[in-house]
Design a protein around this motif. Structure first.
Motif, PDB file in Angstrom:
ATOM      1  N   PHE A 199       0.996 -17.086  11.468  1.00  0.00           N
ATOM      2  CA  PHE A 199       0.223 -17.539  10.311  1.00  0.00           C
ATOM      3  C   PHE A 199      -1.196 -17.005  10.387  1.00  0.00           C
ATOM      4  O   PHE A 199      -1.675 -16.560  11.431  1.00  0.00           O
ATOM      5  N   GLY A 200      -1.861 -17.064   9.249  1.00  0.00           N
ATOM      6  CA  GLY A 200      -3.262 -16.655   9.152  1.00  0.00           C
ATOM      7  C   GLY A 200      -3.958 -17.550   8.149  1.00  0.00           C
ATOM      8  O   GLY A 200      -3.367 -18.489   7.596  1.00  0.00           O
ATOM      9  N   PHE A 201      -5.241 -17.247   7.876  1.00  0.00           N
ATOM     10  CA  PHE A 201      -6.017 -18.054   6.932  1.00  0.00           C
ATOM     11  C   PHE A 201      -6.566 -17.160   5.831  1.00  0.00           C
ATOM     12  O   PHE A 201      -6.854 -15.980   6.049  1.00  0.00           O
ATOM     13  N   TYR A 202      -6.710 -17.759   4.649  1.00  0.00           N
ATOM     14  CA  TYR A 202      -7.190 -17.031   3.484  1.00  0.00           C
ATOM     15  C   TYR A 202      -8.369 -17.804   2.904  1.00  0.00           C
ATOM     16  O   TYR A 202      -8.203 -18.917   2.389  1.00  0.00           O
ATOM     17  N   LEU A 203      -9.582 -17.245   3.031  1.00  0.00           N
ATOM     18  CA  LEU A 203     -10.812 -17.916   2.584  1.00  0.00           C
ATOM     19  C   LEU A 203     -11.328 -17.257   1.311  1.00  0.00           C
ATOM     20  O   LEU A 203     -11.382 -16.024   1.219  1.00  0.00           O
ATOM     21  N   ARG A 204     -11.703 -18.076   0.343  1.00  0.00           N
ATOM     22  CA  ARG A 204     -12.228 -17.548  -0.925  1.00  0.00           C
ATOM     23  C   ARG A 204     -13.392 -18.410  -1.414  1.00  0.00           C
ATOM     24  O   ARG A 204     -13.511 -19.590  -1.075  1.00  0.00           O
ATOM     25  N   GLU A 205     -14.208 -17.801  -2.257  1.00  0.00           N
ATOM     26  CA  GLU A 205     -15.343 -18.526  -2.819  1.00  0.00           C
ATOM     27  C   GLU A 205     -14.882 -19.497  -3.900  1.00  0.00           C
ATOM     28  O   GLU A 205     -15.397 -20.608  -4.030  1.00  0.00           O
ATOM     29  N   ARG A 206     -13.862 -19.048  -4.669  1.00  0.00           N
ATOM     30  CA  ARG A 206     -13.337 -19.896  -5.734  1.00  0.00           C
ATOM     31  C   ARG A 206     -11.818 -19.940  -5.636  1.00  0.00           C
ATOM     32  O   ARG A 206     -11.175 -18.950  -5.322  1.00  0.00           O
ATOM     33  N   PHE A 259       2.878 -12.193   3.648  1.00  0.00           N
ATOM     34  CA  PHE A 259       2.877 -13.646   3.829  1.00  0.00           C
ATOM     35  C   PHE A 259       3.487 -14.291   2.585  1.00  0.00           C
ATOM     36  O   PHE A 259       2.770 -14.667   1.652  1.00  0.00           O
ATOM     37  N   PRO A 260       4.822 -14.429   2.546  1.00  0.00           N
ATOM     38  CA  PRO A 260       5.470 -14.977   1.333  1.00  0.00           C
ATOM     39  C   PRO A 260       5.214 -16.462   1.105  1.00  0.00           C
ATOM     40  O   PRO A 260       5.398 -16.950   0.004  1.00  0.00           O
ATOM     41  N   ILE A 261       4.791 -17.189   2.135  1.00  0.00           N
ATOM     42  CA  ILE A 261       4.532 -18.633   1.991  1.00  0.00           C
ATOM     43  C   ILE A 261       3.024 -18.869   2.117  1.00  0.00           C
ATOM     44  O   ILE A 261       2.420 -18.568   3.155  1.00  0.00           O
ATOM     45  N   ILE A 262       2.425 -19.422   1.057  1.00  0.00           N
ATOM     46  CA  ILE A 262       0.986 -19.703   1.043  1.00  0.00           C
ATOM     47  C   ILE A 262       0.794 -21.172   0.664  1.00  0.00           C
ATOM     48  O   ILE A 262       1.326 -21.651  -0.347  1.00  0.00           O
ATOM     49  N   THR A 263       0.022 -21.898   1.486  1.00  0.00           N
ATOM     50  CA  THR A 263      -0.173 -23.332   1.253  1.00  0.00           C
ATOM     51  C   THR A 263      -1.132 -23.580   0.094  1.00  0.00           C
ATOM     52  O   THR A 263      -1.736 -22.665  -0.464  1.00  0.00           O
ATOM     53  N   LYS A 264      -1.292 -24.863  -0.222  1.00  0.00           N
ATOM     54  CA  LYS A 264      -2.284 -25.269  -1.216  1.00  0.00           C
ATOM     55  C   LYS A 264      -3.689 -24.980  -0.691  1.00  0.00           C
ATOM     56  O   LYS A 264      -3.903 -24.795   0.496  1.00  0.00           O
ATOM     57  N   SER A 265      -4.632 -24.981  -1.602  1.00  0.00           N
ATOM     58  CA  SER A 265      -6.032 -24.697  -1.253  1.00  0.00           C
ATOM     59  C   SER A 265      -6.774 -26.006  -0.985  1.00  0.00           C
ATOM     60  O   SER A 265      -6.552 -27.022  -1.645  1.00  0.00           O
ATOM     61  N   TYR A 266      -7.672 -25.951   0.026  1.00  0.00           N
ATOM     62  CA  TYR A 266      -8.509 -27.110   0.352  1.00  0.00           C
ATOM     63  C   TYR A 266      -9.959 -26.651   0.490  1.00  0.00           C
ATOM     64  O   TYR A 266     -10.221 -25.546   0.973  1.00  0.00           O
ATOM     65  N   PRO A 267     -10.935 -27.504   0.085  1.00  0.00           N
ATOM     66  CA  PRO A 267     -12.354 -27.125   0.217  1.00  0.00           C
ATOM     67  C   PRO A 267     -12.796 -27.143   1.678  1.00  0.00           C
ATOM     68  O   PRO A 267     -12.330 -27.976   2.466  1.00  0.00           O
ATOM     69  N   THR A 268     -13.687 -26.234   2.029  1.00  0.00           N
ATOM     70  CA  THR A 268     -14.203 -26.168   3.406  1.00  0.00           C
ATOM     71  C   THR A 268     -15.536 -26.894   3.552  1.00  0.00           C
ATOM     72  O   THR A 268     -15.936 -27.213   4.666  1.00  0.00           O
ATOM     73  N   TYR A 269     -16.271 -27.103   2.438  1.00  0.00           N
ATOM     74  CA  TYR A 269     -17.597 -27.732   2.435  1.00  0.00           C
ATOM     75  C   TYR A 269     -18.594 -26.967   3.309  1.00  0.00           C
ATOM     76  O   TYR A 269     -19.499 -27.550   3.889  1.00  0.00           O
ATOM     77  N   LEU A 276      -1.623 -18.936   5.506  1.00  0.00           N
ATOM     78  CA  LEU A 276      -0.626 -17.937   5.120  1.00  0.00           C
ATOM     79  C   LEU A 276       0.460 -17.867   6.190  1.00  0.00           C
ATOM     80  O   LEU A 276       0.151 -17.816   7.386  1.00  0.00           O
ATOM     81  N   PHE A 277       1.725 -17.841   5.773  1.00  0.00           N
ATOM     82  CA  PHE A 277       2.836 -17.814   6.727  1.00  0.00           C
ATOM     83  C   PHE A 277       3.768 -16.637   6.430  1.00  0.00           C
ATOM     84  O   PHE A 277       4.006 -16.290   5.271  1.00  0.00           O
ATOM     85  N   GLY A 278       4.306 -16.073   7.512  1.00  0.00           N
ATOM     86  CA  GLY A 278       5.266 -14.987   7.381  1.00  0.00           C
ATOM     87  C   GLY A 278       6.617 -15.509   6.927  1.00  0.00           C
ATOM     88  O   GLY A 278       6.776 -16.693   6.591  1.00  0.00           O
ATOM     89  N   ASN A 279       7.611 -14.637   6.930  1.00  0.00           N
ATOM     90  CA  ASN A 279       8.960 -14.992   6.476  1.00  0.00           C
ATOM     91  C   ASN A 279       9.524 -16.129   7.329  1.00  0.00           C
ATOM     92  O   ASN A 279       9.559 -16.039   8.553  1.00  0.00           O
ATOM     93  N   PRO A 280       9.996 -17.219   6.687  1.00  0.00           N
ATOM     94  CA  PRO A 280      10.472 -18.378   7.459  1.00  0.00           C
ATOM     95  C   PRO A 280      11.926 -18.273   7.906  1.00  0.00           C
ATOM     96  O   PRO A 280      12.574 -19.285   8.158  1.00  0.00           O
ATOM     97  N   PHE A 281      12.468 -17.056   7.995  1.00  0.00           N
ATOM     98  CA  PHE A 281      13.887 -16.876   8.289  1.00  0.00           C
ATOM     99  C   PHE A 281      14.287 -17.574   9.592  1.00  0.00           C
ATOM    100  O   PHE A 281      15.294 -18.275   9.655  1.00  0.00           O
ATOM    101  N   THR A 282      13.493 -17.362  10.660  1.00  0.00           N
ATOM    102  CA  THR A 282      13.851 -17.963  11.950  1.00  0.00           C
ATOM    103  C   THR A 282      13.834 -19.487  11.889  1.00  0.00           C
ATOM    104  O   THR A 282      14.672 -20.150  12.513  1.00  0.00           O
TER     105      THR A 282
END
Length: 503
Positions: free
Chosen positions: A188-195, A212-222, A234-240
């Protein structure tokens, strides 16, 4: 009618098996989709828990630092004053440098603490400092706000909040722990954005989704003064993960699909093989029937001639007709023996009795006794420079095998003289007999089939009588002796057959 019914049965079986495969595939696909949705739900829950836990750990750290900072007498004074109207102690945290400044002190009371702060009582002051720090955590930090109760405490809190700001390096091990608890071991990894949209309405680049076909919901970092205001995992293929959850059920479904597919393919191959075998057997029956009828018809004509036309009164003619009948009956007897031999060969009941055999003598004798069409000659060359002449083989079956090959070389030769070249070599403890002719040859697509029972090359050779059993018989004899056969051929350039005998 039987063939038509057989075709109907085959079609019905094929459709039924195909439907089973489709249903099984549909079930596996849906089951996979359900588990993938479960995976998305689990990683979103783990990510939310990890964010909360990481934030809580930061608050714990800052809370402890505030409590320790409040105990610094050069910065703060912790005092108490009795409030008779409320009948309890009021505790004051004041800036040690400017205690009377209205913006540099804060007062508070606690329901469960009502004791006066005495000079030198650092233990009780530590209790007050911790409780005050806890209040600042719940009222300020957890609401992402800093109230300047005293100027120096507010500034200290801001500095510590900035120092222990949101950081994916601290978040990663926390998220890893929550994922491990759920049995998830996907990169997995992280995806940071301004908006971003906390309702998960964002659209992502295809290249990102491919990785990364699986991406979680967005949360504020403050985060303060940063463009990294929102974060996703961000998550890779969940096949395993899906395979691990489905376990034996998924594996069983895959195995069942594979077995059914293999059975269908194997069944179709058997049916096609049986159909081809039926065709070649019919061809064989037609050939052998024709060969039976010819001597019977000739012998019958000779006997009929003997019984009439006064032939019996002529000894010379009688003898000639009797000789014709005997020859034809001998041919018929030979054919009957051949059919009986075929039956024994088909049942695989012939037994070999290996004995030391001089191949030089046997092969040269067979070549010397071979016959060709009238007007043609057989030219042969035999070469054995290996120094090995003795093999253990059944003499009769060795002769049968060599005779079949020599007979094929003669029958399928080009018009004119017949040339056969036999070369002996030794390789890997096998004595290899290579028989090369200059006959019509065999096409490449027919070569893999020439060792099958009853198979005959479909074009170019049926002017020669045969039953399609010669090479199959040869192969069976050689293999019974622990050897192997290999054929090489090219149309118009002849054929080479290699027989390997163990030595």
């Amino acid at each position: 009618m039987m063939q038509k019914n057989a075709r109907v049965v085959i079609v019905v079986c094929a459709i039924a098996i195909a439907m089973v495969l489709l249903l099984q595939f549909y079930w596996v696909k849906n089951y996979y989709a359900v588990n993938q949705a479960t995976f998305e739900k689990e990683v979103n829950m783990a990510f939310e828990d990890a964010l909360k836990k990481e934030f809580s750990l930061r608050c714990d750290t800052i809370q402890m630092l505030i409590a320790k900072h409040l105990m610094d007498t050069s910065e703060f004074r912790i005092t108490s004053k009795w409030d008779s109207t409320k009948d309890r102690q009021i505790y004051t945290i004041a800036n040690a440098r400017r205690p009377k400044d209205a913006f540099n002190f804060s007062s508070v009371s606690f329901r469960d603490i009502n004791k006066a702060v005495l000079p030198g009582d650092t233990a009780f002051k530590w209790v007050i400092a911790k409780r005050f720090a806890y209040n600042m955590r719940t009222e300020d930090l957890q609401n992402h706000i800093v109230y300047y109760r005293t100027q120096n405490l507010g500034a200290f809190m801001v500095d510590e909040v900035n120092k222990y700001d949101f950081d994916t390096l601290r978040l990663r091990p926390v998220l890893k722990k929550y994922l491990d608890e759920r049995g998830i071991n996907i990169p997995f990894g992280f995806y940071l954005r301004e908006r971003d949209s906390t309702f998960n309405n964002s659209h992502f680049d295809k290249k990102l989704l491919d990785k990364f076909p699986i991406i979680t919901k967005s949360y504020p970092t403050y985060k303060q003064n940063s463009k990294q205001q929102f974060v996703r995992a961000l998550f890779g293929n969940p096949f395993t993960y899906v395979i691990a959850r489905t376990g034996y059920m998924f594996a069983g479904s895959i195995i069942l699909i594979a077995v059914v597919a293999f059975s269908l393919i194997y069944l179709l191959r058997l049916l096609l093989r049986e159909k081809r075998l039926s065709a070649v057997k019919n061809d064989f029956i037609g050939n052998i029937t024709h060969e039976f009828k010819t001597p019977i018809a000739t012998a019958s004509a000779a006997i009929e001639a003997l019984s009439g036309f006064g032939v019996l009164d002529d000894p010379a003619r009688t003898q000639r007709y009797l000789s014709h009948s005997k020859n034809e009956l001998d041919k018929l007897s030979t054919l009957v023996d051949k059919v009986l031999s075929i039956a024994v060969y088909e049942d695989g009941e012939f037994n070999i009795k290996p004995e030391p055999l001089n191949i030089d003598t046997e092969i040269q004798s067979l070549l010397a006794n071979a016959t060709v069409l009238p007007g043609n000659e057989l030219h042969w060359v035999y070469n054995n420079s290996t120094g090995v002449s003795i093999v253990k083989a059944d003499k009769l079956y060795f002769q049968h095998a060599m005779n079949n090959i020599i007979d094929n070389a003669v029958k399928y030769s080009k018009d004119g003289d017949v040339n056969i070249n036999i070369h002996i070599s030794v390789k890997n403890n096998f004595l290899i007999i290579s028989i090369k002719d200059d006959g019509v040859g065999i096409a490449a697509n027919d070569l893999p089939l020439v060792f099958e029972k009853f198979y005959r090359v479909p074009t170019g050779m049926h002017k020669v009588k045969g039953h399609g059993l010669g090479l199959s018989y040869v192969k069976s004899i050689v293999e019974r002796h622990g050897g192997w056969c290999k054929i090489e051929s090219e149309p118009g350039k002849g054929t080479t057959l290699n027989l390997a005998w163990a030595i």
